[in-house]
Enzyme design. Structure first.
Site, PDB file in Angstrom:
ATOM      1  N   LEU A  85       3.569  10.060  32.533  1.00  0.00           N
ATOM      2  CA  LEU A  85       4.678   9.100  32.669  1.00  0.00           C
ATOM      3  C   LEU A  85       5.231   8.733  31.289  1.00  0.00           C
ATOM      4  CD1 LEU A  85       6.003   7.838  35.226  1.00  0.00           C
ATOM      5  CD2 LEU A  85       4.835   5.721  34.635  1.00  0.00           C
ATOM      6  N   GLY A  86       5.643   9.765  30.552  1.00  0.00           N
ATOM      7  CA  GLY A  86       6.331   9.542  29.270  1.00  0.00           C
ATOM      8  C   GLY A  86       7.804   9.295  29.526  1.00  0.00           C
ATOM      9  N   ARG A  87       8.611   9.618  28.524  1.00  0.00           N
ATOM     10  CA  ARG A  87      10.059   9.367  28.656  1.00  0.00           C
ATOM     11  C   ARG A  87      10.638  10.113  29.853  1.00  0.00           C
ATOM     12  NH1 ARG A  87      10.333   9.757  22.286  1.00  0.00           N
ATOM     13  NH2 ARG A  87       9.071  11.557  22.785  1.00  0.00           N
ATOM     14  N   ILE A  88      10.288  11.385  29.990  1.00  0.00           N
ATOM     15  CA  ILE A  88      10.860  12.186  31.082  1.00  0.00           C
ATOM     16  C   ILE A  88      10.289  11.738  32.422  1.00  0.00           C
ATOM     17  CG2 ILE A  88      10.996  14.515  32.052  1.00  0.00           C
ATOM     18  CD1 ILE A  88      11.125  15.534  29.096  1.00  0.00           C
ATOM     19  N   ARG A  98       5.424  22.664  31.422  1.00  0.00           N
ATOM     20  CA  ARG A  98       5.096  23.969  30.869  1.00  0.00           C
ATOM     21  C   ARG A  98       4.298  24.722  31.931  1.00  0.00           C
ATOM     22  NH1 ARG A  98       8.455  22.983  27.670  1.00  0.00           N
ATOM     23  NH2 ARG A  98       8.300  22.892  25.404  1.00  0.00           N
ATOM     24  N   GLU A 155       7.200  33.686  30.513  1.00  0.00           N
ATOM     25  CA  GLU A 155       8.664  33.569  30.418  1.00  0.00           C
ATOM     26  C   GLU A 155       9.149  34.583  29.387  1.00  0.00           C
ATOM     27  OE1 GLU A 155       9.719  29.478  29.575  1.00  0.00           O
ATOM     28  OE2 GLU A 155       8.505  28.734  31.211  1.00  0.00           O
ATOM     29  N   HIS A 211      13.853  28.004  33.006  1.00  0.00           N
ATOM     30  CA  HIS A 211      13.528  27.047  31.927  1.00  0.00           C
ATOM     31  C   HIS A 211      14.819  26.458  31.356  1.00  0.00           C
ATOM     32  CE1 HIS A 211      10.324  25.855  28.723  1.00  0.00           C
ATOM     33  NE2 HIS A 211      11.288  24.953  28.798  1.00  0.00           N
TER      34      HIS A 211
END
Ligand code: GLV
Length: 270
Positions: A110-113, A189, A218, A236
């Site tokens: 639960l960081g910024r994103i 990721r 990727e 991505h």
């Protein structure tokens, strides 16, 4: 010896092999928020500054998470094919799907994103739970670990950083706990998810659906994944809008200008 700055991307990073060949290196400016492919320890040891591009991409990545969540859960990829192929007229109504409204959304990281995803999920009247290293000052349920979160949730969004600390965090038991009615979304990721376990679960029906912006390999993900009907795939491209890539490029340049002017960096990586 003449090179004093390197600009790189999250996918490319910068390894010790190159850092060691640049004795005059002072700063590495990474055009991404994720820096796990950058050898931070090697930079720290040499006193090389490192910058990334946080904040400016948060909203676009959170939008991508919600788009993939809806695509996977409402089976939009298959629905699109149902219309294009003429199956709608030939075979009739598309099968019913599970809803999103009112369901439980687990956010892993639960960081910024993660918080921007939560804000969007609130508008979908979802109940929100999360796992994070430290409790956050938010009105959401904090679950003890990924497996507990997956067991609680109807849909799980992976929003942790990549790198060694989160490798395989979404393991086979976590995927099992999410279950046949569950939707897995990854905008973090590929390394965070046990991809073979996820593919097996999607193929057997042990996991309902997945929406993926990132992959173990990727830009050529596992063909077994590409053959599955119950996945929505994106190349991505969470931050891949004109506006956000402009802002990221601007931030890279502003950091370099600050460095060479002896001013404080805009977004140093700790
Ligand atoms: C993209 O994946 C980023 O780390 O910015």
């Amino acid at each position: 010896p003449r090179i004093r700055a390197v600009v790189t991307t999250g996918g490319r990073g910068l390894g010790r092999d190159i850092i060691d060949r640049l004795p005059g290196l002072e700063i590495v400016a990474c055009s991404a928020v994720g820096t796990e492919k950058l050898d931070l320890a090697a930079c720290r040891a040499r006193g090389i500054a490192v910058t990334n591009t946080p904040d400016v991409l948060t909203d676009d990545v959170a939008d991508m998470a919600m788009a993939l969540l809806l695509m996977a859960r409402r089976r939009l990829v298959e629905g699109d094919a149902h219309v294009r192929s003429g199956a709608w007229a030939r075979e009739g109504m598309f099968p019913l799907t599970p809803t999103l409204t009112g369901k439980r959304l687990g956010i892993l990281g639960l960081g910024r994103i993660g918080q921007a995803i939560a804000a969007r999920a609130e508008a979908f009247r979802m109940e929100i739970g999360y796992v994070a290293r430290a409790p956050r000052d938010v009105p959401y349920a904090r679950l003890p670990d990924a497996e507990a979160l997956a067991g609680w949730a109807d849909a799980l969004v992976v929003a942790t950083p990549g790198g060694a600390g989160t490798r395989g965090l979404v393991s086979a038991p976590v995927i099992r706990a999410l279950g046949p009615g569950g939707t897995l979304v990854n905008i973090s990721r590929g390394s965070v998810v046990d991809e073979p376990a996820m593919i097996e679960a999607l193929a057997s029906g042990a996991l309902g659906a997945a929406g993926l912006d990132v992959f173990a390999a990727e830009p050529a993900p596992d063909p077994a994944l590409l053959a599955l009907p119950n996945v929505a795939l994106s190349p991505h491209h969470g931050s891949g809008t004109v506006e956000t890539r402009d802002a990221m490029a601007r931030m890279v340049v502003d950091n370099l200008v600050a460095h060479f002017n002896g001013a404080p960096l805009i977004s140093p990586v700790a």
